[in-house]
Structure formats: C-alpha cells, structure tokens
Design a protein around this motif. Sequence first.
Motif, PDB file in Angstrom:
ATOM      1  N   ILE A 111       0.856  -1.187   0.000  1.00 18.16           N
ATOM      2  CA  ILE A 111       0.000   0.000   0.000  1.00 18.16           C
ATOM      3  C   ILE A 111       0.889   1.233   0.000  1.00 18.16           C
ATOM      4  CG2 ILE A 111      -1.881  -1.235   1.108  1.00 18.16           C
ATOM      5  CD1 ILE A 111      -1.300   0.174   3.701  1.00 18.16           C
ATOM      6  N   TYR A 112       0.445   2.256  -0.705  1.00 18.95           N
ATOM      7  CA  TYR A 112       1.274   3.450  -0.880  1.00 18.95           C
ATOM      8  C   TYR A 112       0.383   4.661  -1.114  1.00 18.95           C
ATOM      9  CZ  TYR A 112       0.201   2.535  -5.767  1.00 18.95           C
ATOM     10  OH  TYR A 112      -0.465   2.304  -6.950  1.00 18.95           O
ATOM     11  N   GLY A 113       0.955   5.831  -0.913  1.00 15.41           N
ATOM     12  CA  GLY A 113       0.216   7.065  -1.152  1.00 15.41           C
ATOM     13  C   GLY A 113       1.043   8.275  -0.784  1.00 15.41           C
ATOM     14  N   VAL A 171      -3.804   9.536  -2.311  1.00 14.82           N
ATOM     15  CA  VAL A 171      -3.882   8.174  -1.766  1.00 14.82           C
ATOM     16  C   VAL A 171      -4.821   7.354  -2.647  1.00 14.82           C
ATOM     17  CG1 VAL A 171      -4.442   6.791   0.268  1.00 14.82           C
ATOM     18  CG2 VAL A 171      -3.464   9.081   0.549  1.00 14.82           C
ATOM     19  N   ASP A 173      -6.925   4.285  -4.539  1.00 19.80           N
ATOM     20  CA  ASP A 173      -7.578   3.032  -4.208  1.00 19.80           C
ATOM     21  C   ASP A 173      -6.815   1.893  -4.886  1.00 19.80           C
ATOM     22  OD1 ASP A 173      -9.564   4.352  -2.808  1.00 19.80           O
ATOM     23  OD2 ASP A 173     -10.900   4.496  -4.545  1.00 19.80           O
ATOM     24  N   GLY A 174      -6.677   0.784  -4.197  1.00 24.13           N
ATOM     25  CA  GLY A 174      -5.989  -0.373  -4.765  1.00 24.13           C
ATOM     26  C   GLY A 174      -6.959  -1.478  -5.100  1.00 24.13           C
ATOM     27  N   THR A 177      -5.422  -4.053  -1.750  1.00 19.73           N
ATOM     28  CA  THR A 177      -5.093  -3.374  -0.499  1.00 19.73           C
ATOM     29  C   THR A 177      -4.850  -1.896  -0.776  1.00 19.73           C
ATOM     30  OG1 THR A 177      -2.738  -3.864  -0.824  1.00 19.73           O
ATOM     31  CG2 THR A 177      -4.005  -5.422   0.524  1.00 19.73           C
ATOM     32  N   ASP A 178      -5.103  -1.052   0.205  1.00 23.70           N
ATOM     33  CA  ASP A 178      -4.783   0.370   0.096  1.00 23.70           C
ATOM     34  C   ASP A 178      -4.898   0.994   1.488  1.00 23.70           C
ATOM     35  OD1 ASP A 178      -7.580   1.116   0.520  1.00 23.70           O
ATOM     36  OD2 ASP A 178      -7.917   0.640  -1.603  1.00 23.70           O
ATOM     37  N   ARG A 180      -6.854   3.365   2.608  1.00 20.41           N
ATOM     38  CA  ARG A 180      -8.214   3.577   3.096  1.00 20.41           C
ATOM     39  C   ARG A 180      -8.781   2.302   3.722  1.00 20.41           C
ATOM     40  NH1 ARG A 180     -10.820   7.994   2.236  1.00 20.41           N
ATOM     41  NH2 ARG A 180     -12.848   6.936   2.298  1.00 20.41           N
TER      42      ARG A 180
END
Length: 239
Positions: A111-113, A171, A173-174, A177-178, A180
């Motif tokens: 997850i990244y942002g 940020v 959405d994945g 996974t993400d 949020r």
Amino acid sequence: MTYIDGFVIAVPAGNRDKFIEHARTADPVFMELGATRILECWEDDVPDGKRTDFRRAVEVQSGEKVVFSWIEWPDKATRDAAMAKMTEMMGTDPRMDPAKNPMPFDGARMIYGGFAPMMDEGGRDGAYVDGFLAAVSEDGRDAYLDHARKAAPIFAEYGATRVVEAWGDDVPDGKRTDFRRAVDARDGERVVFSWIAWPDKETRDAGWAKMMADERMAGPMPFDGARMVYGGFRPVVEL
C-alpha cells in the motif's frame, strides 16, 4: 512545502536480507531525483488488532513481516516529477528493472500514497520508530492537528526525537489493499500517516509507559481510536 510518500509492505521473513539489498539498490534513485530522506523499517513490535492492524492492511501471510517505509521530498512538484521520471527509467536503469532488481515481496499487496505534512517536530529519526495510520474526518483536521501539537512536546519530554503527522493527499484506491481499507476509512475521512522516532526501543517503552500515565494526555481523541493502526519498527535502510 515538504511531501511524503508512505508505504506498508508484507515481506517474507526469509527475504529480509534480499529486501535490504533491493532497497539499497533502488532507493538511491529516489535520492538522485530529489528525495531528501528515506527510511525502510522492519517489524519489531506489531500487535494484532480487533478491527484493524498492520497485518490486515497488507494481507500478511504466514511467515511474512511488515515493513513501514517513507520517502521525504522537498515539495510535491519534485515528487511528481521524480515519479514521472521513474516510469521512464524502468526499462533503462537496471536498478529499477524488475528483471535485474526483482522485488522480494508481493507488490500487489503493497500500500502506498502521498501525504502532506501537517506537523514535523524534532530533529532526525532515531533507531526505533512507532508507525501509525488513522482515519480522520475532513472536518476534524484542525482538531486532530491541535491534539497532535499538544502531544508532541510531551513525547519529546519522554525521549522522542521526532514526531511527524501527514495528511492524506494523493492516496489511490488499490485492487486488493490500500491505505483507506487499512483504517476502514468512511466517506468524508482522510488517512493520516504518522510516526514517532526514538533513540532506541528502551526509551520508547519507557516513554510510552509515562505517556499512558500522564494526565495531560487525558481526554477524547479526535478520531476513532479503534480503527487506528500502529506498531513498532526498527530501521534497516536509511538514506
């Protein structure tokens, strides 16, 4: 204004050395493109939560550990330009070529942002890091920041060397996974990415014991603490 890219990754425990080698090969590229600071931190004291935790955030599988990482940039423009350049380098720079420097983890669960710092108190990061993710209502940003500003000097009093709070800005959405999902964010909420640095784990453990007993920390939190994700990490790569 400074800018932060935050990451959480699930890495097989047996790939720890491969992960460090991969990061030491690839991370200098970010520095060459304008980054000012990079830390890759390996799981040390990461508890399971009732609703949310770091393991669920990246769907940790048996034998995997959590990595909490970030890249600091002088501003968002430098970061955006670097990311565009990075895409161009994928097929030309062996450090960024997955075939020559393969990721020793499942990138689909990373997850990244991008996050805009609201507060950065203290100096350099220490030998131990407490990482946090939280869901905060957009209307509650000022209340959250006020809460953080009151807590930061108390953390410093008990030995913390740096406290950073960063507001979700870019940020995505994945598919799996993400960020949020990591904090079960609802409509109208933003993700906060933050950390507290300590000179060592002993100071951290003693500091938290004092914080929990300090009357100055009493009172309601301006966010849902039941959905906050937290844990302790040891830096393994630092640029």
